[in-house]
Write an enzyme that holds these catalytic residues in place. Sequence first.
Site, short mmCIF file in Angstrom:
data_model
loop_
_atom_site.label_atom_id
_atom_site.label_comp_id
_atom_site.label_asym_id
_atom_site.label_seq_id
_atom_site.Cartn_x
_atom_site.Cartn_y
_atom_site.Cartn_z
N HIS A 82 12.88 41.51 9.09
CA HIS A 82 12.65 40.29 9.86
C HIS A 82 12.18 40.55 11.28
O HIS A 82 11.56 39.68 11.90
CB HIS A 82 13.88 39.38 9.81
CG HIS A 82 13.78 38.45 8.65
ND1 HIS A 82 13.05 37.28 8.69
CD2 HIS A 82 14.24 38.57 7.38
CE1 HIS A 82 13.08 36.71 7.50
NE2 HIS A 82 13.80 37.47 6.69
N HIS A 100 14.79 32.51 12.22
CA HIS A 100 14.99 33.95 12.04
C HIS A 100 14.86 34.71 13.35
O HIS A 100 15.48 35.75 13.53
CB HIS A 100 14.05 34.49 10.96
CG HIS A 100 14.40 33.99 9.58
ND1 HIS A 100 13.93 32.79 9.09
CD2 HIS A 100 15.21 34.50 8.61
CE1 HIS A 100 14.42 32.60 7.86
NE2 HIS A 100 15.20 33.62 7.55
N HIS A 121 14.09 27.70 5.24
CA HIS A 121 12.87 28.26 4.66
C HIS A 121 11.88 27.16 4.31
O HIS A 121 12.23 25.99 4.25
CB HIS A 121 13.20 29.07 3.41
CG HIS A 121 14.06 30.25 3.73
ND1 HIS A 121 15.40 30.28 3.46
CD2 HIS A 121 13.78 31.41 4.35
CE1 HIS A 121 15.90 31.43 3.89
NE2 HIS A 121 14.94 32.14 4.44
CU1 C2O Z 1 15.85 33.70 5.57
CU2 C2O Z 1 13.87 36.87 4.77
O1 C2O Z 1 14.83 35.25 4.81
#
Ligand code: C2O
Length: 610
Positions: free
Chosen positions: A386, A230, A221
Amino acid sequence: MANVINHPSRFLHLATISLIILIIFLIPLIAFLNNNNSLIFTIITKPYFSYYLTSFNNQSHQSHYPWRFSWRNTFINSLEFEGNVNYPSSSSSNYSNDVSRAISPDFTKCGPVDLPPNAITSPYCCPTLATPFKFIDFKDYLINATYNKYKNNSSIIRVRRPAHLVDDEFIAKLEKGIAIMKSLPNDDPRNFIQQAKVHCAYCNGGYPQKHPFQDQKIDVHRSWLFFPFHRFYIYFFERILGTLIGDPSFALPYWNWDSIQGMQIPSYFTTPNSSLYHKLRHYKHMPPHLVDLNYDILSPKIRTQDQQISYNLAFMYKQMVLANTKELFMGSPYRLGDPAQPGPGSVELAPHNTIHDWLGAVDTPNHEDMGTFYTAARDPIFYAHHSNVDRLWELWTKLEGGRRDYRDDPNWLDSKFFFYDENLNLVRVKVRDCLDTKLLGYVYEEVDLPWLNVNPKPRRTKMQREAKKSSILASKPITKFPFVLDSKVSIIVKRPKKLRSKEEKEQEEEVLVIEVTELQSYENVKFDVHIDDDEDMLSDENHAEFVGTFVSLPHGNHGHKSNTRFMVGISKVLENLEAEEDDHIVVTLVPMIGKGDVTIGRINIQFMSK
Ligand code: C2O
């Protein structure tokens, strides 16, 4: 009677020779056949070869588990290893350009993660690993089309659709897939909780950087790793799910919270008894409650539906359209040897973080599950959330005729992660492999973008704004940096250039940079940023004076406070405010959550190329 021919030693000799012949000729033949993906051969041989995975961390419940590995891959794997390069010294500035400084987790050295206080799970988020350590490179994986069924279906493109527009058949598939994942043995990498732990390990410092920087824990992050990590993460999740339900065309839905119809939790995620239902969520935020994309966990705003929609759309415009440089949208560069969390991008801060906060339960210590990263992916809605974040990355890249990301930086392109795929192979991926979603086999169904042209206007007239501003300037507030942000504060910031030409503005964005230090990583922190606003009557998201927000979830940083930076582009804001001739801007920082949990190191204006 001695018969030489039948003498036992002679027989042994023959047996040894046959064995050697067998080894010399048969094994390469097997390898050859199998490398050519001979289907019949794979079917015949596969069941006879299995590898035992052993847990390398000391989680007693993660004991031996007999995963069958595609044994063909072990041939590929045995040729590869993760080498350590010798680096000049631990000082980041000593690198020459030809030494790669791409981040790569030391995957075999996964350790317990750092958790916020009163965490509700154990700190062991490491995956099971094969001994010896083996993996496939993603490039080979695509080229060799390792899995026959995917090879034969290579024309299949998975279409990710808005979660509020899918039909019952799709919902049933999604439910079934998640239910199967939840029912798999605990130490199966495809198990739902194992998948959630992947996120925990990468987000809460499970992996050290490579030698000699093993003291630096990796965090995906608040840096340029946020989007690519992600993307890969949910890509493998999607393939696993599709394989478990026998549908290679299965695509994750995206929770389209940036559209008017999509601003609530898709209702099928809230049906009790469904595998998509999750208990640890904010009880007040069930449908048809609308999401606040700039949610403030301490003092949620009371708004009508129409207000909420227009605030959300104005906010989306700021986070997407006004974030027009790679630093502003993608986050800051993060290279080998660097401390984690150099600086988050706009959408990562909000709506990404704010929606995590909005969904987390109110009666858990750190708003688990969605409200903090070590548990977030235990809520099935995480993947739909995500999916939308990933879609916004895809959209951003194409905004205004195409925006420049970091693809000319080999350190970004070569940053690596490891994931298990649907066939339990460990795959090593590089950022460069995920930049084209079509090559990954998926696309996003296009929908209207109601925020695209919102362009919020100033709340006050130019005269009103100037009157207020000159009274602030006249009072000459002096700010000594660093200072603890414990109450609302207005700071005068000098602009290095004013009245820039159209070309200058096209080439470089004027960026307000706020050094955020001593961030208490165990707490929720949020502060809003306003420009040329009125401290006593602050503007909301739907006006130009509100320029952005810094949001941090309870995280854990191995006992340290974090240092990072907040950036926001202001060229367009100053244009809208008719303040382009001004020598100074007035920046107002408004702590919303975690007053005193953050220090402001410095504030200045920099120019960043578009
Ligand atoms: Cu790694 Cu929504 O987070």
